[in-house]
Design a protein around this motif. Structure first.
Motif, PDB file in Angstrom:
ATOM      1  N   GLY A  18       0.732  -1.092   0.035  1.00 58.65           N
ATOM      2  CA  GLY A  18      -0.230  -0.152   0.044  1.00 58.65           C
ATOM      3  C   GLY A  18       0.986   1.263  -0.043  1.00 58.65           C
ATOM      4  N   ASN A  19       0.135   2.355   0.238  1.00 62.29           N
ATOM      5  CA  ASN A  19       0.940   3.594  -0.039  1.00 62.29           C
ATOM      6  C   ASN A  19       1.620   3.913   1.328  1.00 62.29           C
ATOM      7  N   SER A  20       1.316   3.340   2.471  1.00 63.57           N
ATOM      8  CA  SER A  20       1.544   3.601   3.648  1.00 63.57           C
ATOM      9  C   SER A  20       2.489   2.420   4.341  1.00 63.57           C
ATOM     10  N   LYS A  21       2.160   1.252   3.972  1.00 64.05           N
ATOM     11  CA  LYS A  21       3.018  -0.083   4.489  1.00 64.05           C
ATOM     12  C   LYS A  21       2.957  -1.199   3.373  1.00 64.05           C
ATOM     13  N   THR A  22       3.561  -2.116   3.951  1.00 62.49           N
ATOM     14  CA  THR A  22       3.729  -3.126   2.878  1.00 62.49           C
ATOM     15  C   THR A  22       3.542  -4.587   3.881  1.00 62.49           C
ATOM     16  N   ASP A  23       2.903  -5.646   3.320  1.00 55.44           N
ATOM     17  CA  ASP A  23       2.799  -6.715   4.135  1.00 55.44           C
ATOM     18  C   ASP A  23       2.932  -8.073   3.145  1.00 55.44           C
ATOM     19  N   VAL A  24       3.711  -8.571   3.600  1.00 56.36           N
ATOM     20  CA  VAL A  24       4.256 -10.060   2.788  1.00 56.36           C
ATOM     21  C   VAL A  24       4.047 -11.216   3.643  1.00 56.36           C
ATOM     22  N   ASN A 113      -4.298  -4.321  -8.694  1.00 55.37           N
ATOM     23  CA  ASN A 113      -4.405  -3.055  -7.883  1.00 55.37           C
ATOM     24  C   ASN A 113      -5.014  -3.675  -6.569  1.00 55.37           C
ATOM     25  N   ASP A 114      -4.399  -3.193  -5.628  1.00 55.30           N
ATOM     26  CA  ASP A 114      -4.816  -3.445  -4.258  1.00 55.30           C
ATOM     27  C   ASP A 114      -6.162  -3.444  -3.770  1.00 55.30           C
ATOM     28  N   THR A 115      -7.033  -2.738  -4.610  1.00 51.22           N
ATOM     29  CA  THR A 115      -8.633  -2.642  -4.140  1.00 51.22           C
ATOM     30  C   THR A 115      -9.194  -4.055  -4.556  1.00 51.22           C
ATOM     31  N   PHE A 116      -8.682  -4.821  -5.575  1.00 52.43           N
ATOM     32  CA  PHE A 116      -8.996  -6.068  -5.852  1.00 52.43           C
ATOM     33  C   PHE A 116      -8.704  -6.917  -4.772  1.00 52.43           C
ATOM     34  N   GLY A 117      -7.829  -6.832  -4.018  1.00 54.02           N
ATOM     35  CA  GLY A 117      -7.479  -7.439  -2.917  1.00 54.02           C
ATOM     36  C   GLY A 117      -8.544  -7.360  -1.889  1.00 54.02           C
ATOM     37  N   LEU A 118      -9.035  -6.058  -1.577  1.00 48.35           N
ATOM     38  CA  LEU A 118      -9.890  -5.515  -0.714  1.00 48.35           C
ATOM     39  C   LEU A 118     -11.065  -6.286  -0.877  1.00 48.35           C
ATOM     40  N   LEU A 119     -11.491  -6.422  -2.293  1.00 47.04           N
ATOM     41  CA  LEU A 119     -12.893  -6.953  -2.858  1.00 47.04           C
ATOM     42  C   LEU A 119     -12.898  -8.422  -2.464  1.00 47.04           C
ATOM     43  N   ARG A 120     -11.597  -9.209  -2.667  1.00 47.68           N
ATOM     44  CA  ARG A 120     -11.727 -10.370  -2.483  1.00 47.68           C
ATOM     45  C   ARG A 120     -11.737 -10.897  -0.990  1.00 47.68           C
ATOM     46  N   ALA A 121     -11.150 -10.066  -0.147  1.00 46.56           N
ATOM     47  CA  ALA A 121     -11.073 -10.229   1.297  1.00 46.56           C
ATOM     48  C   ALA A 121     -12.473 -10.077   1.931  1.00 46.56           C
ATOM     49  N   GLY A 122     -13.571  -9.430   1.249  1.00 44.40           N
ATOM     50  CA  GLY A 122     -14.806  -9.176   1.812  1.00 44.40           C
ATOM     51  C   GLY A 122     -15.979  -9.835   1.260  1.00 44.40           C
ATOM     52  N   THR A 123     -15.633 -10.820  -0.109  1.00 45.82           N
ATOM     53  CA  THR A 123     -16.362 -11.714  -0.618  1.00 45.82           C
ATOM     54  C   THR A 123     -15.974 -13.018  -0.592  1.00 45.82           C
ATOM     55  N   ASP A 124     -16.914 -13.860  -1.073  1.00 46.59           N
ATOM     56  CA  ASP A 124     -16.560 -15.308  -1.300  1.00 46.59           C
ATOM     57  C   ASP A 124     -16.204 -15.541  -2.631  1.00 46.59           C
ATOM     58  N   THR A 265     -25.881  -7.030  -3.671  1.00 45.30           N
ATOM     59  CA  THR A 265     -24.471  -7.003  -4.235  1.00 45.30           C
ATOM     60  C   THR A 265     -23.721  -6.629  -3.045  1.00 45.30           C
ATOM     61  N   PRO A 266     -22.609  -7.371  -2.936  1.00 45.78           N
ATOM     62  CA  PRO A 266     -21.580  -6.849  -1.626  1.00 45.78           C
ATOM     63  C   PRO A 266     -20.918  -5.617  -2.198  1.00 45.78           C
ATOM     64  N   LEU A 267     -21.032  -4.761  -1.132  1.00 47.67           N
ATOM     65  CA  LEU A 267     -20.333  -3.405  -1.286  1.00 47.67           C
ATOM     66  C   LEU A 267     -19.023  -3.757  -0.006  1.00 47.67           C
ATOM     67  N   VAL A 268     -17.732  -3.717  -0.690  1.00 48.30           N
ATOM     68  CA  VAL A 268     -16.911  -3.962   0.561  1.00 48.30           C
ATOM     69  C   VAL A 268     -16.132  -2.682   0.685  1.00 48.30           C
ATOM     70  N   LEU A 269     -16.031  -2.134   1.934  1.00 49.67           N
ATOM     71  CA  LEU A 269     -15.374  -0.992   2.188  1.00 49.67           C
ATOM     72  C   LEU A 269     -14.214  -1.214   3.202  1.00 49.67           C
ATOM     73  N   GLY A 270     -12.979  -0.599   3.094  1.00 49.83           N
ATOM     74  CA  GLY A 270     -11.933  -0.834   3.617  1.00 49.83           C
ATOM     75  C   GLY A 270     -10.865   0.177   3.459  1.00 49.83           C
ATOM     76  N   GLY A 271      -9.817   0.268   3.987  1.00 52.84           N
ATOM     77  CA  GLY A 271      -8.880   1.433   3.895  1.00 52.84           C
ATOM     78  C   GLY A 271      -8.690   1.951   5.453  1.00 52.84           C
ATOM     79  N   GLY A 272      -7.684   2.370   5.872  1.00 55.58           N
ATOM     80  CA  GLY A 272      -7.355   2.947   7.009  1.00 55.58           C
ATOM     81  C   GLY A 272      -8.685   3.874   7.591  1.00 55.58           C
ATOM     82  N   PRO A 305      -5.179  -6.147   4.936  1.00 51.92           N
ATOM     83  CA  PRO A 305      -5.255  -6.247   3.598  1.00 51.92           C
ATOM     84  C   PRO A 305      -4.628  -7.551   2.840  1.00 51.92           C
ATOM     85  N   VAL A 306      -3.415  -7.810   3.515  1.00 51.47           N
ATOM     86  CA  VAL A 306      -2.814  -9.188   2.774  1.00 51.47           C
ATOM     87  C   VAL A 306      -3.685 -10.300   2.727  1.00 51.47           C
TER      88      VAL A 306
END
Length: 340
Positions: A18-24, A113-124, A265-272, A305-306
């Motif tokens: 992300g812009n402020s931190k990275t997780d591996v 893009n990291d927003t697709f990661g957020l979407l996957r985290a919030g959906t099945d 429809t799932p609407l996933v909200l995330g970020g700090g 988000p990872v």
């Protein structure tokens, strides 16, 4: 036929940068988290994609050591699943994928893009819309047939507003103008100055300009903004209202593009900013969504988000529900994301 190398660890190298931190994280094929590492922000737009990806190497090494591996003479794992901030255009995704392929981390690599990661985290599965409001703001939508809804997300150049940076800078704008007489009064002026221990916000601006205060500390102003808004300050409330409006606009446009306005429809909200669960923002947002997109199902993801990168990687390996449940549980999300 090209021979595919055997990885030291069958599984996934999940990267959320992300812009402020990275997780591996190194994830076994069964969904077990075997090793992880955290570092600073990911900025290919500033230093170039190859250099930004090379900067991930110490984190990958740290995660490998935590997993009990040394991969200097081989390929680390089966698949690299990278969800990267600032991978906003197809050409940027392609360049970053090429950069990843130059490192011996995975037999195969995907970059989104990291927003697709957020979407996957919030959906099945691959259906829904996600809005991330962290340091910046972005939105994506996805359907099972592969259709997507995306925005360029290049900041003000492409019509974006908000996120932690936008809120902080707008707060400073109003605060300084309140002090020097160009704008109306707001308690933000005194609160921001007190937060940084300086006599006024003009001094805060000067300190940032001269490098006496790191520019990255601007994000701290977001907490000040919400605290001031809770006292009823009109300027602070208007900024929060504008942020809720912007999130709603992004979500509604994505839902319309994918023809999802007329079905749940799932609407996933995330970020700090959103994960902080500020009631002034979430209550405003919920009311706006009820009016503009009543069938949307908002949910706030607070897991790291990872998790999304890990789930996308397990999808690539065709891992089953048990593996997905195991990695969700490891990141504190054993069931469904929490409703807004």
């Amino acid at each position: 036929m090209t021979h595919q190398p055997e990885p030291l660890l069958p599984g996934v190298l999940a990267i959320d940068a992300g812009n402020s931190k990275t997780d591996v994280a190194l994830i076994g094929a069964d969904g077990t988290v075997l090793g992880s590492a955290r570092g600073g922000g990911f900025a290919p737009q500033k230093i170039g994609g190859a250099a930004a990806v090379a900067g991930l190497a110490p984190l990958v090494e740290e995660a490998a050591v935590a997993a009990g591996l040394s991969f200097r003479s081989g390929v680390l794992t089966t698949h690299v699943s990278a969800c990267l901030a600032n991978a906003d255009l197809p050409v940027e995704e392609a360049a970053l994928r090429t950069a990843l392929e130059s490192h011996p981390w995975g037999v195969s690599n995907t970059v989104v893009n990291d927003t697709f990661g957020l979407l996957r985290a919030g959906t099945d599965g691959p259906r829904g819309v996600a809005v991330v409001c962290g340091a910046g703001i972005n939105c994506v939508g996805l359907l099972p047939d592969g259709r997507t809804a995306r925005f360029p997300a290049l900041g003000e150049l492409t019509g974006d507003w908000g996120g932690g940076s936008g809120l902080a800078i707008s707060s400073m704008w109003h605060a300084v103008r309140a002090e020097d007489g160009r704008g109306g009064p707001t308690a933000l002026a005194r609160a921001i100055a007190e937060h940084f221990g300086l006599p006024n916000t003009g001094a805060v601006a000067e300190a940032i300009h001269l490098g006496h205060l790191p520019f990255g500390r601007l994000h701290e102003i977001v907490r000040v903004l919400f605290a001031v808004a809770e006292t009823g300050d009109q300027v602070a409330l208007e900024l929060i209202d504008r942020q809720a409006d912007e999130i709603t606009r992004l979500a509604v446009v994505a839902l319309r593009r994918l023809e999802l306005m007329d079905e749940p429809t799932p609407l996933v909200l995330g970020g700090g900013v959103l994960a902080s669960r500020q009631p002034l923002l979430l209550d405003n947002l919920r009311a706006r969504l009820t009016a503009a997109a009543p069938l949307a199902e908002p949910r706030v993801v607070v897991a790291p988000p990872v998790l999304g990168a890990a789930l996308l990687g397990l999808d690539h390996l065709a891992a089953g529900p048990a593996a997905q449940a195991r990695v969700r549980e490891a990141y504190g999300d054993p069931a469904r994301p929490v409703a807004a």
